[in-house]
Design a protein around this motif. Structure first.
Motif, PDB file in Angstrom:
ATOM      1  N   TYR A 253      39.553  42.703  19.636  1.00 56.31           N
ATOM      2  CA  TYR A 253      40.236  42.854  20.921  1.00 56.31           C
ATOM      3  C   TYR A 253      40.216  44.284  21.461  1.00 56.31           C
ATOM      4  N   GLY A 254      39.294  45.109  20.941  1.00 56.24           N
ATOM      5  CA  GLY A 254      39.154  46.476  21.470  1.00 56.24           C
ATOM      6  C   GLY A 254      38.833  46.447  22.955  1.00 56.24           C
ATOM      7  N   TRP A 255      37.976  45.470  23.338  1.00 47.40           N
ATOM      8  CA  TRP A 255      37.615  45.343  24.764  1.00 47.40           C
ATOM      9  C   TRP A 255      38.844  45.126  25.640  1.00 47.40           C
ATOM     10  N   LEU A 256      39.832  44.396  25.084  1.00 51.90           N
ATOM     11  CA  LEU A 256      41.033  44.102  25.879  1.00 51.90           C
ATOM     12  C   LEU A 256      41.768  45.397  26.225  1.00 51.90           C
ATOM     13  N   TRP A 257      41.949  46.268  25.221  1.00 47.70           N
ATOM     14  CA  TRP A 257      42.665  47.535  25.469  1.00 47.70           C
ATOM     15  C   TRP A 257      41.882  48.392  26.457  1.00 47.70           C
ATOM     16  N   ARG A 258      40.557  48.411  26.286  1.00 41.32           N
ATOM     17  CA  ARG A 258      39.765  49.247  27.182  1.00 41.32           C
ATOM     18  C   ARG A 258      39.831  48.732  28.622  1.00 41.32           C
ATOM     19  N   HIS A 259      39.722  47.420  28.763  1.00 44.28           N
ATOM     20  CA  HIS A 259      39.759  46.888  30.123  1.00 44.28           C
ATOM     21  C   HIS A 259      41.139  47.042  30.756  1.00 44.28           C
ATOM     22  N   ILE A 260      42.204  46.867  29.965  1.00 44.44           N
ATOM     23  CA  ILE A 260      43.552  47.100  30.499  1.00 44.44           C
ATOM     24  C   ILE A 260      43.670  48.558  30.934  1.00 44.44           C
TER      25      ILE A 260
ATOM     26  N   PHE B 178      34.832  46.565  38.272  1.00 39.86           N
ATOM     27  CA  PHE B 178      35.045  47.469  39.411  1.00 39.86           C
ATOM     28  C   PHE B 178      35.595  48.816  38.929  1.00 39.86           C
ATOM     29  N   ALA B 179      36.213  48.813  37.742  1.00 35.68           N
ATOM     30  CA  ALA B 179      36.786  50.059  37.225  1.00 35.68           C
ATOM     31  C   ALA B 179      35.840  50.746  36.240  1.00 35.68           C
ATOM     32  N   MET B 180      34.645  50.201  36.074  1.00 40.17           N
ATOM     33  CA  MET B 180      33.702  50.741  35.075  1.00 40.17           C
ATOM     34  C   MET B 180      32.419  51.104  35.791  1.00 40.17           C
ATOM     35  N   ASP B 181      32.244  52.368  36.120  1.00 44.75           N
ATOM     36  CA  ASP B 181      31.046  52.763  36.845  1.00 44.75           C
ATOM     37  C   ASP B 181      29.811  52.597  35.962  1.00 44.75           C
ATOM     38  N   PRO B 182      28.777  51.893  36.459  1.00 45.12           N
ATOM     39  CA  PRO B 182      27.597  51.658  35.617  1.00 45.12           C
ATOM     40  C   PRO B 182      26.932  52.957  35.153  1.00 45.12           C
TER      41      PRO B 182
END
Lengths: 406, 181
Positions: free
Chosen positions: A88-95, A280-284
């Protein structure tokens, strides 16, 4: 001399009351902290912000357990370890990423609500000023956090923003090198911005939140008509049981239950973004590791800084820096540049109504132009919008002075 | 007597305040020094360029103190063109034997992005804020306030050492062709 009953059971209500005055605290801070009835959902934004800050704090704590503040390891610790290995690391990063972006959206709504309803005026100046301090500290927090994944945008944003401190023709290169701890952003730079992001700035933010709440307690929140309420009289009515006649409700539990309702709606929106539209919050561009020898073809900040970036961009270096500097602090002066005695919503304030909408639209235009490449017609529109921004602020004392007293 | 006492307290207050301020200043100085670049960073080395490695009209990006350095060997045609159109730009070139070089820190003097070389228009464009530099990296379109900075250099036979100050570099500084970097 305080009285301590020797027969009071430890941790009983009486025992705690004698030591902590919990009844008084509860009364002053919640059950007899009166909120006007005549407000709308925009008054819930403060609590929405507090909740979002809570989400950022919790997700940040979990990210901190695997993040490596090292120029060699940082990129992989985020994009490989946290995103693919940690449960669930992705969850913390996306939050964390979505939260950082959305918190600014809500801050802007919160600010423009205050501007519209005149909630920075007589008696409420300190609320506005402490709020602006929070905005500036949040900006620094967002910027320092953006450095940490050590991607291309991290590196080049760090380069450009630290270069602002050279002061254009002042050539304070030594100051820039001091801030970076190196000629270019490197290990020393990453480490110190990591420290700022996870310790010093969050401490300052927490302190400022307490101050912001404190400045609100005596003037109370404003209302939709800017009406000056006699809180003691209205509170007495409420306590007599004349709930319908009274113009106020207690913060807890009555107003808080409305806040919680708005929070419920907000979280649906927030977690929709976290789960389905986090990109939208993660610039490519920031998914390329930092490369000091290659500038990305087009550098732009996150959307919430675009308006002030666009004020920097169309001018030559020195006037650009001065304009940028003024734009950063001009909002602090709002309570003193608005010369009108009226505490009223913008639609009742004559020219100020047009000023409000012009400012909002101008900042949206600046935001769009900041994202577009600085070429041709976009450069021209950006320049006009930037000049218009200053025209508006120069006009503010003049138009508000002419305003008739309501 | 009461006044006297107050005077004594004031004095003690000032001594305490002064002493605290002194400690505070000391702490601030320590904090400032902690943020300074480390000696190992300051001592970071020199870059030596061998002029035979460079072909005419081909931009090579070298690295000096972590910064990109543009090295462009100018063709005789470009030199002729400059003599006619922009003779003052010739002063920006570094002459080694009969080869002419444009050597400069490849960071835009506006806010430090890396401008891109455009061979078709023979200029440099900074994408960040739209600044343009000509073939000798002199600025031709704002916002950059000046041409790209020339790093300290010393000519040593067929080599150019970046980071050391030779007489040619000192002359450029004195003539205001570049700023110290």
């Amino acid at each position: 001399m305080a009285h301590f009953d020797e027969n009071a059971r430890p941790f009983s209500h009486q025992w705690l009351n004698e030591r902590l005055a919990i009844d008084t605290l509860k009364r002053v801070l919640s059950t007899e902290y009166w909120i006007p009835k005549n407000i709308n959902f925009l008054w819930a934004m403060g609590m929405v912000l507090a909740a979002t800050f809570g989400l950022l704090l919790v997700s940040g704590i979990f990210l901190l357990m695997y993040y490596q503040p090292n120029t060699e390891l940082a990129f992989d610790s985020v994009n490989y370890t946290i995103m693919t290995e940690v449960g669930y690391g992705w969850l913390w990063r996306h939050i964390h990423g979505v939260g950082a972006s959305v918190v600014f959206l809500v801050i802007y709504i919160h600010m423009f609500t205050g501007i519209y309803y005149g909630s920075y005026k007589r008696g409420r100046e300190l609320i506005w000023l402490s709020g602006m301090l929070l905005f500036v500290t949040f900006s620094a927090e967002a910027f320092s956090g953006y450095m940490l994944p050590w991607g291309q945008m991290s590196y080049w944003a760090g380069m450009v923003i630290t270069n602002l401190f050279s002061g254009g023709s002042l050539h304070a290169d030594a100051l820039v090198e001091w801030i970076r701890g190196d000629y270019v952003p490197g290990q020393a730079f990453l480490n110190r911005f990591f420290m700022l992001h996870v310790l010093l700035l969050p401490l300052v933010i927490i302190g400022l939140i307490v101050l912001h709440f404190g400045t609100l307690r005596i003037p109370h929140v404003n209302n939709q008509e800017g009406e000056e309420l006699d809180f003691e009289k209205e509170a007495a009515l409420y306590k007599e049981g004349k709930i319908r006649e009274s113009k106020v409700i207690p913060f807890n539990p009555v107003f808080l239950s409305k806040d919680v309702f708005v929070l419920g709606i907000y979280f649906i929106f927030f977690f929709y973004l976290v789960f389905y539209h986090f990109e939208f919050a993660m610039d490519p561009v920031n998914f390329d590791p930092a490369d000091p020898l290659k500038t990305p073809p087009h550098i732009y900040p996150e959307w919430y800084f675009l308006w002030s970036y666009e004020i920097l961009r169309p001018f030559p270096t020195d006037p650009g820096l001065v304009a940028f500097g003024i734009a950063q602090v001009i909002f602090f002066l709002l309570p003193f540049l608005d010369k009108s005695p009226n505490v009223a919503p913008a639609h009742k304030r004559g020219l100020f109504k047009y000023w409000f909408w012009a400012l909002l639209i101008d900042m949206i235009v600046l935001t769009f132009m900041g994202k577009l490449p600085p070429e041709g017609i976009w450069s021209v529109i950006g320049l006009i919008a930037a000049i218009f921004f200053f025209v508006l602020w120069i006009a503010l004392p003049i138009i508000t002075k002419k305003e008739k007293k309501l | 007597m009461a006044n006297n006492k107050k005077g004594r307290r004031d004095f003690m207050g000032m001594v305490l305040g002064g002493y605290t301020a002194l400690g505070g200043l000391g702490a601030l100085y320590a904090m400032k020094r902690t943020w300074d670049p480390l000696p190992s960073v300051k001592a970071a080395g020199f870059t030596t360029l061998n002029i035979d490695d460079y072909k005419e009209n081909e931009l090579v990006v070298e690295k000096w103190r972590g910064k990109p350095v543009f090295v462009l060997r100018q063709s005789p045609a470009t030199i002729e063109k400059l003599k006619k159109e922009k003779p003052e730009d010739l002063k920006r070139l570094i002459k080694v034997g009969d080869a002419h070089f444009t050597i400069c820190v490849g960071l835009c003097t506006h806010l430090g992005c890396i401008p891109a070389f455009r061979p078709e228009t023979q200029d440099f464009l900074c994408a960040c804020h739209g600044g343009v530099y000509d073939i000798t990296a002199e600025v031709t379109k704002a916002p950059p306030p000046r041409g790209l900075d020339i790093p300290p250099f010393r000519i040593d036979g067929k080599k150019i050492v970046l980071g050391e100050k030779g007489p040619e570099y000192e002359k450029m500084l004195a003539d205001g062709i570049t700023m110290p970097v």
